[in-house]
Design a protein around this motif. Structure first.
Motif, PDB file in Angstrom:
ATOM      1  N   LEU A  39       6.689   8.151 -14.111  1.00 12.62           N
ATOM      2  CA  LEU A  39       5.905   6.911 -14.080  1.00 12.62           C
ATOM      3  C   LEU A  39       5.978   6.186 -15.432  1.00 12.62           C
ATOM      4  N   THR A  40       7.115   6.291 -16.104  1.00  9.06           N
ATOM      5  CA  THR A  40       7.318   5.542 -17.344  1.00  9.06           C
ATOM      6  C   THR A  40       7.887   4.172 -16.975  1.00  9.06           C
ATOM      7  N   PRO A  41       7.868   3.178 -17.917  1.00  6.62           N
ATOM      8  CA  PRO A  41       8.469   1.881 -17.613  1.00  6.62           C
ATOM      9  C   PRO A  41       9.897   2.017 -17.091  1.00  6.62           C
ATOM     10  N   LYS A  42      10.679   2.871 -17.741  1.00  6.96           N
ATOM     11  CA  LYS A  42      12.059   3.081 -17.312  1.00  6.96           C
ATOM     12  C   LYS A  42      12.107   3.679 -15.907  1.00  6.96           C
ATOM     13  N   GLY A  43      11.200   4.588 -15.645  1.00  6.81           N
ATOM     14  CA  GLY A  43      11.131   5.233 -14.336  1.00  6.81           C
ATOM     15  C   GLY A  43      10.807   4.235 -13.235  1.00  6.81           C
ATOM     16  N   VAL A  44       9.949   3.239 -13.557  1.00  4.41           N
ATOM     17  CA  VAL A  44       9.584   2.229 -12.561  1.00  4.41           C
ATOM     18  C   VAL A  44      10.796   1.358 -12.235  1.00  4.41           C
ATOM     19  N   VAL A  45      11.569   0.986 -13.273  1.00  8.37           N
ATOM     20  CA  VAL A  45      12.771   0.173 -13.041  1.00  8.37           C
ATOM     21  C   VAL A  45      13.755   0.946 -12.171  1.00  8.37           C
ATOM     22  N   ALA A  46      13.947   2.228 -12.496  1.00 12.26           N
ATOM     23  CA  ALA A  46      14.876   3.056 -11.718  1.00 12.26           C
ATOM     24  C   ALA A  46      14.399   3.168 -10.275  1.00 12.26           C
ATOM     25  N   ALA A  47      13.098   3.364 -10.082  1.00 11.06           N
ATOM     26  CA  ALA A  47      12.542   3.505  -8.734  1.00 11.06           C
ATOM     27  C   ALA A  47      12.722   2.221  -7.937  1.00 11.06           C
ATOM     28  N   MET A  48      12.531   1.076  -8.631  1.00 10.84           N
ATOM     29  CA  MET A  48      12.698  -0.216  -7.958  1.00 10.84           C
ATOM     30  C   MET A  48      14.116  -0.328  -7.373  1.00 10.84           C
ATOM     31  N   HIS A  49      15.116   0.176  -8.117  1.00  7.42           N
ATOM     32  CA  HIS A  49      16.500   0.074  -7.638  1.00  7.42           C
ATOM     33  C   HIS A  49      16.816   1.071  -6.526  1.00  7.42           C
ATOM     34  N   GLU A  50      15.861   1.945  -6.215  1.00 11.29           N
ATOM     35  CA  GLU A  50      16.069   2.859  -5.079  1.00 11.29           C
ATOM     36  C   GLU A  50      15.543   2.244  -3.789  1.00 11.29           C
ATOM     37  N   THR A  51      14.828   1.093  -3.928  1.00 12.34           N
ATOM     38  CA  THR A  51      14.236   0.474  -2.745  1.00 12.34           C
ATOM     39  C   THR A  51      15.322  -0.120  -1.856  1.00 12.34           C
ATOM     40  N   SER A  52      15.369   0.355  -0.606  1.00  9.80           N
ATOM     41  CA  SER A  52      16.302  -0.296   0.329  1.00  9.80           C
ATOM     42  C   SER A  52      15.700  -0.235   1.732  1.00  9.80           C
ATOM     43  N   GLY A  53      16.157  -1.141   2.564  1.00  3.84           N
ATOM     44  CA  GLY A  53      15.656  -1.201   3.939  1.00  3.84           C
ATOM     45  C   GLY A  53      14.159  -1.454   4.022  1.00  3.84           C
ATOM     46  N   LEU A  54      13.624  -2.151   3.017  1.00  2.82           N
ATOM     47  CA  LEU A  54      12.170  -2.349   2.976  1.00  2.82           C
ATOM     48  C   LEU A  54      11.750  -3.474   3.927  1.00  2.82           C
ATOM     49  N   ASP A  55      10.894  -3.111   4.874  1.00  2.00           N
ATOM     50  CA  ASP A  55      10.374  -4.104   5.815  1.00  2.00           C
ATOM     51  C   ASP A  55       8.996  -4.527   5.324  1.00  2.00           C
ATOM     52  N   THR A  56       8.862  -5.802   4.962  1.00  2.00           N
ATOM     53  CA  THR A  56       7.590  -6.249   4.381  1.00  2.00           C
ATOM     54  C   THR A  56       6.669  -6.882   5.427  1.00  2.00           C
ATOM     55  N   GLN A  57       6.920  -6.603   6.673  1.00  2.00           N
ATOM     56  CA  GLN A  57       6.095  -7.118   7.775  1.00  2.00           C
ATOM     57  C   GLN A  57       5.908  -8.626   7.707  1.00  2.00           C
ATOM     58  N   GLY A  58       7.031  -9.309   7.530  1.00  2.00           N
ATOM     59  CA  GLY A  58       6.994 -10.763   7.601  1.00  2.00           C
ATOM     60  C   GLY A  58       6.729 -11.485   6.290  1.00  2.00           C
ATOM     61  N   LEU A  59       6.434 -10.762   5.206  1.00  2.00           N
ATOM     62  CA  LEU A  59       6.182 -11.449   3.930  1.00  2.00           C
ATOM     63  C   LEU A  59       7.471 -12.069   3.402  1.00  2.00           C
ATOM     64  N   PHE A  60       8.559 -11.281   3.471  1.00  2.00           N
ATOM     65  CA  PHE A  60       9.861 -11.788   3.057  1.00  2.00           C
ATOM     66  C   PHE A  60      10.793 -11.753   4.271  1.00  2.00           C
ATOM     67  N   SER A  61      11.811 -12.628   4.247  1.00  2.00           N
ATOM     68  CA  SER A  61      12.715 -12.699   5.379  1.00  2.00           C
ATOM     69  C   SER A  61      13.693 -11.525   5.335  1.00  2.00           C
ATOM     70  N   GLY A  62      13.823 -10.852   6.423  1.00  2.00           N
ATOM     71  CA  GLY A  62      14.761  -9.729   6.490  1.00  2.00           C
ATOM     72  C   GLY A  62      14.243  -8.494   5.781  1.00  2.00           C
ATOM     73  N   THR A  63      15.053  -7.422   5.793  1.00  2.00           N
ATOM     74  CA  THR A  63      14.679  -6.226   5.039  1.00  2.00           C
ATOM     75  C   THR A  63      15.290  -6.345   3.646  1.00  2.00           C
ATOM     76  N   LEU A  64      14.613  -5.746   2.689  1.00  2.00           N
ATOM     77  CA  LEU A  64      15.029  -5.942   1.292  1.00  2.00           C
ATOM     78  C   LEU A  64      15.764  -4.712   0.758  1.00  2.00           C
ATOM     79  N   ASP A  65      16.841  -4.985   0.027  1.00  2.00           N
ATOM     80  CA  ASP A  65      17.656  -3.914  -0.526  1.00  2.00           C
ATOM     81  C   ASP A  65      17.918  -4.202  -2.008  1.00  2.00           C
ATOM     82  N   TYR A  66      17.331  -3.392  -2.868  1.00  2.00           N
ATOM     83  CA  TYR A  66      17.490  -3.617  -4.314  1.00  2.00           C
ATOM     84  C   TYR A  66      18.455  -2.624  -4.944  1.00  2.00           C
ATOM     85  N   THR A  67      19.287  -1.973  -4.119  1.00  2.00           N
ATOM     86  CA  THR A  67      20.149  -0.932  -4.691  1.00  2.00           C
ATOM     87  C   THR A  67      21.452  -1.481  -5.258  1.00  2.00           C
TER      88      THR A  67
END
Lengths: 415, 296
Positions: free
Chosen positions: A347-375
């Motif tokens: 849970l360090t700043p660097k760890g949060v950035v790394a975790a963000m880049h692991e986000t893929s196939g994220l369904d935001t239930q209509g908040l954003f268009s489509g599923t989000l992939d930050y990898t």
């Protein structure tokens, strides 16, 4: 004689700075015995995030709406047990649309936060992103200019202006039936926003056999009469707008009263519900569309409805606009990264950035268009956009018509 | 042809509104020797008052209140601040007005927020047209109003005692003062008049085809600065002519941008300044400026 004390002082100072340079990713450690690495902005009971926004400059009203919604979101989240058994607190600072002030505020708050949930305003973003990149500090909510994709630490909330505009051209051709060989106008601000919008439109126009008639303007131009006459003369069959609500209002009303009946498609920041109370109303209702990767206030998704309910409970008199789902959506994105960082035990700043880049196939239930992939670095998380129309009945003034991912939006390349 | 005419008519009407603002700069400069950078925020104040008050007072009542309010605030800036500064150095006073501008603008921005306020003008978004040329009604009325105001101003300056006092005070304040002219009064009237003209210009600048009253309007006043400078700083006819030159040049540069592409996109933005520099190169005292006579 004077040199020696000076040199001694310099040495002391150097020694002091050397000592005070702490590792941002070395914090109290796993004080609770959970084995989670922590650093800046995280204690055993608290996760502190920053918001660097404009509460006294030109964007203060929209910015205040976002801060309200974010505060409500994190309060609710903390009440439900928080993230990683810690409650989330916000450090909100006001740069007043002044990039110098944004930089000094960044310097003062960066050591105390684990992530910057938002940096608002393109001059402030341009000033802060390179610093945050150096510090490995997560930055969210920085607008949608493609330039953000060059930074590892940036989590762009949706797609870029270039993809929005490429989709706009596809929509003009495929749905609004603008024939091949036609000319379309593109009225834009020079810089990260308008320039990016133009790049996408030019790519798509070339791909779909259209010509672009570009008109560069500045945020100070609020009378679009001369531009409207030039567009009319060029015989445009549609206009894309990478500008602000003032220009949209003027252009829509002048074109309408000159009897130029062509669709106007704006990037996300072009629309404000206040425009439906100006002389532009008729023109907007007849011809205005907007392409956005964040849902409008009146969006269909379950999470958009939750966001709107939360906003109306906390700010019954607040201005309803796309800022509400955006603020809620940004909070969801950061929460996702924080949760993942917690799972990863970092849970360090660097760890949060790394975790963000692991986000893929994220369904935001209509908040954003489509599923989000930050990898994928250098690529936007989605190329889908919502297409909405001005609607006086819809809260927030916009009604979603469709979600599209046009062929030119898919073929656009980021350099 | 009708395209050229449309752009010309557009330019002339905008130029006359810029002229109203530029004349305000001239009047203040002539009556007190101050470069008034608070002019833009006074203009915004006038328009803001009209937008806020028209639901209660009706448009004409609100217009009267807005013009009076802007005139009063401008006169107060002069009486309470400018005249109290011990050092009557134009540089110091110009910086003082920049300070006033920032304060007033910040407060108005706070009041207006994210909103776009409708000015409530009865001409709305209607358009008048003849011979294939169409013009927003607001601009046609603006042009007519400006011409009437310029004529009235000329008559006031030439034919009334007040005009005589103003001209005397501008020509030689010390002697005028010795002759019994109260400089405090002539300067307050000058500032008030500039404020009133700014409010009228503000109403037209926030009518259709622009969206309405928003903080950015104050910046438009700065577009009148090249008009003022190229007209020759201290000449009312010069300011009007300057406004026309700038308005027409800008409309043509935007209208023919695709033909002028070799100059780069967005050339319309720099045209006022390019024209100003060009005119000053040819006529260093501006179009109608007076050469300063220095007796040795």
């Amino acid at each position: 004689m004077t040199i020696r004390p000076l040199a001694a002082a310099a040495l002391c100072l150097a020694a002091l700075t050397a000592c005070s340079t702490t590792d941002p990713d070395a914090g109290p450690g796993d004080g609770d015995g959970s084995g989670i690495r922590t650093g800046n902005g995280v204690t055993d009971s608290e996760i502190r995030i920053g918001v660097l926004t404009d509460l006294s400059g030109p964007f203060k009203a929209g910015a205040a709406v976002q801060v309200q919604e974010k505060k409500a979101y994190w309060a609710a989240r903390s009440a439900q047990g928080g993230i990683c058994d810690r409650k989330i607190t916000m450090d909100v600072r006001d740069h007043g649309y002044n990039p110098q002030r944004a930089v000094s505020l960044y310097r003062s708050m960066a050591p105390d936060v684990v992530a910057l949930q938002q940096v608002l305003g393109s001059p402030a973003v341009a000033a802060v992103l390179p610093l945050a990149e150096k510090d490995d500090l997560y930055v969210g909510g920085m607008g949608w200019a493609s330039v953000a994709l060059e930074y590892q630490v940036a989590q762009i909330p949706g797609t870029t202006y270039s993809i929005e505009s490429a989709n706009a051209v596809d929509y003009l051709v495929d749905t609004l039936k603008v024939p091949a060989g036609s000319t379309i106008g593109h009225v834009y601000f020079e810089g990260d926003f308008g320039g990016d919008s133009l790049a996408g439109a030019e790519h798509a126009a070339a791909a779909r056999g259209l010509k672009i008639h570009p008109i560069k303007i500045t945020p100070q131009d609020s009378d679009m009469s001369a531009q409207a006459a030039a567009l009319e003369r060029a015989g445009v069959k549609g206009v894309i707008l990478g500008a602000s609500p003032s220009q949209l209002s003027s252009l829509a009303s002048v074109l309408a009263s000159n009897g130029v009946d062509v669709p106007l498609i704006g990037n996300t920041p072009t629309f404000s519900p206040a425009l439906l109370n100006t002389p532009a109303r008729e023109g907007l209702l007849k011809n205005f569309y907007t392409v956005t990767s964040v849902a409008p206030y009146n969006g269909e998704g379950a999470a958009v409805k939750t966001a709107a309910e939360m906003f109306e409970k906390n700010a019954p008199d607040g201005t309803k606009g796309w800022e509400v789902p955006l603020a809620y959506g940004q909070s969801e994105l950061l929460a996702e990264a924080l949760e993942k960082a917690c799972e990863n035990g970092d849970l360090t700043p660097k760890g949060v950035v790394a975790a963000m880049h692991e986000t893929s196939g994220l369904d935001t239930q209509g908040l954003f268009s489509g599923t989000l992939d930050y990898t994928k670095p250098g690529e936007p998380p989605t190329r889908k956009v919502f297409v909405s129309r001005a609607d006086p009945e819809a809260p927030g003034g916009l009604k979603v018509l469709d979600t599209i991912e046009g062929p030119s939006a898919l073929s656009y390349k980021f350099e | 042809m009708s395209y050229l005419l449309t752009q010309l008519v557009n330019g002339v009407s905008l130029g006359l509104v810029l002229g109203l603002i530029a004349v305000g700069f001239v009047v203040v400069f002539k009556s007190t020797g101050v470069l008034n950078f608070a002019h833009g925020s006074v203009l915004l104040l006038g328009a803001y008052l009209v937008a806020r008050l028209h639901p209660e007072l009706g448009f004409w009542g609100a217009l009267a209140a807005g013009v009076a309010g802007a005139a009063l605030v401008a006169a107060l800036i002069n009486t309470l601040l400018v005249r109290r500064v011990a050092e009557h150095d134009p540089g110091v006073l110009a910086i003082l007005t920049i300070g006033v501008d920032i304060l007033l603008l910040t407060e108005l921005t706070r009041q207006i927020g994210n909103d776009v306020l409708d000015i409530g003008a009865p001409w709305g978004a209607s358009v008048v047209g003849a011979a294939g040329v169409s013009l927003p009604a607001s601009r046609a009325i603006a042009a007519g109003t400006a011409v009437v105001l310029f004529a009235a101003l000329g008559a006031l300056a030439a034919r009334t005692d007040w005009g005589l006092a103003m001209r005397a005070a501008a020509a030689d304040p010390d002697t005028a003062s010795l002759m019994g002219i109260r400089l405090s009064r002539t300067s307050a009237v000058g500032w008030g008049l500039a404020g009133a003209l700014a409010a009228v210009a503000g109403v037209f600048l926030t009518s259709y085809p622009t969206p309405g009253v928003e903080p950015g309007v104050s910046v438009v006043a700065f577009a009148a600065i090249p008009a003022w400078v190229l007209g020759g700083f201290d000449s009312v006819p010069g300011a009007v002519a300057g406004g026309l030159v700038i308005g027409v040049a800008q409309a043509l540069a935007i209208g023919y941008e695709s033909e002028l592409h070799f100059l780069g996109g967005g050339f319309g933005e720099v045209v006022p300044y390019a024209v100003m520099v060009l005119v000053l190169l040819l006529r260093p005292h501006g179009l109608f400026g007076q050469k300063e006579a220095i007796r040795v």
